[in-house]
Write an enzyme that holds these catalytic residues in place. Structure first.
Site: not given
Ligand code: NI
Length: 392
Positions: A80, A138
């Protein structure tokens, strides 16, 4: 002669790895919205011949089986980006407004895909199974925990896990490999104090919530200075306070929020309790009420001694001993920690800063970028570590 011991295969894969990294960099996606990134990973793994599945909305898992399937090693990469506007002037600049890969997760994904390709090309040498875990979110709200809940560590059962973070805090060519504590836990606490409001000139008719809050804030400072072992790192920070409406009004209520960082789960629990104890007793002494909320985010990231030694061994085939830093540690947090709570593993840092090229901006900075040579180093260490794991 190359500065690093890279195999012919890793060198040949360099341009392709950089291209994948830049493609992902151009199309950054936030936590649990990584649909295009997820699709790219899924298709790449599928084409390579991996058994692929989607876990936790946008997470991707690719499995390759070795000839002796007694053990399974997982490789974790986060995929991400951050909610940040990129300010770099590069031709692979983010095409998505207000979104940027400013932490290097684009690189982590590219490294894991390159590693998956190399492992596939050497499948006949592979003794055990390798499970590549591409984890969403994350940065927030956390993708590791939902993946574990959906069974990513089962079928086949994962015995150990490794992962890496490109790290601009250390120069290109160095590796941060540490056993034991590596990154801190990151929690939030919220305290609401309920007093009794009234006229600023008539304090005897009130319970001043601001005075109560001030006492609590002061007393909280004694947790780290008086309760915690001075040899153990810990932080208690009150980051925000809110109260009051005017100079002549005694505030009815007050609110404060803060964060706690530790490297140890027991200490973390102790601090959680201590904050409440202080709050409870001070509010009681002043005749006020309180509510207390403690929200646990990521636990501390703790590496396994054996797995850290395995990574070090794998790294020594790539760089010289003096390039391995065994004390690189940070008060930052990582949700790799959830995996490491379940299975032994090692999370390590791959130095990616190059000051001469201006590629040394901090993570989460709008000018963040890294030296892409680090992609090859990361791929090489990962690949070496996978084969070493099954050989040992
Ligand atoms: Ni990161």
């Amino acid at each position: 002669m190359n500065k690093y011991q890279l195999t012919k295969e890793v060198i040949e894969l360099k341009d392709e790895t950089i291209k994948i990294r830049r493609d992902i960099h151009k199309n950054p996606e936030l936590g649990f919205q990584e649909f295009k990134t997820s699709e790219l990973i899924y298709n790449t793994l599928k084409e390579l011949g991996y058994e692929v599945s989607i876990v936790a909305k946008t997470g991707v898992v690719g499995l390759i089986r070795g000839h002796d399937q007694t053990k399974t090693l997982a490789v974790r990469a986060d995929i991400d980006c951050l909610p940040l506007q990129e300010l770099n002037q590069v031709d692979y600049i983010s095409q998505n407004e207000g979104k940027m890969h400013a932490c290097g997760h684009d690189g982590h994904t590219a490294i894991a895909l390159a590693t998956a390709k190399l492992i596939k090309s050497r499948q006949s040498e592979l003794k055990g199974n390798v499970k590549f875990i591409f984890q969403p979110a994350e940065e927030s709200p956390g993708g590791a925990e939902p993946m574990i809940k959906e069974g990513v560590l089962e079928n086949p059962k994962v015995d150990a896990i490794i992962g890496l973070h490109l790290w601009n805090n250390i120069p290109l060519g160095t590796l941060g490999i540490k056993s034991g504590i590596l990154m801190a836990s990151a929690d939030e606490f919220i305290i609401n104090i309920k007093g009794k409001g009234g006229h600023g000139a008539l304090p005897h008719q009130t319970v001043d919530s601001i005075v109560v809050m001030a006492h609590i804030i002061t007393a909280l400072q004694t947790i780290v200075s008086r309760n915690v072992n001075p040899l153990e790192p810990a932080v208690v920070t009150v980051g925000k306070v809110e109260s009051g409406s005017n100079f002549n009004i005694i505030a009815e209520s007050a609110k404060m929020i803060g964060t706690v960082r530790t490297f140890d789960n027991d200490l973390r629990d102790q601090i959680e309790k201590k904050i409440e104890q202080i709050t409870k007793n001070i509010t009681q002494a002043f005749g006020a009420d309180y509510s207390y909320q403690y929200i646990k985010f990521y636990p501390p990231t703790i590496n396994d001694v054996y797995m850290a030694s395995l990574i070090k061994e794998a790294a020594l085939d790539v760089v010289s001993n003096d390039m391995i830093l065994e004390n690189e540690i940070t008060m930052g947090a990582e949700d790799m920690s959830y995996f490491l709570q379940k299975v032994p593993g090692c999370y390590f840092f791959v130095g990616s800063a190059n000051k001469e090229k201006g590629l040394d901006k901090p993570h989460h900075n709008p000018y963040f970028d890294f030296d892409e040579e680090a992609l090859s180093i990361g791929t090489q260490v990962m690949t070496n570590a996978i084969f070493k794991y099954f050989e040992r």
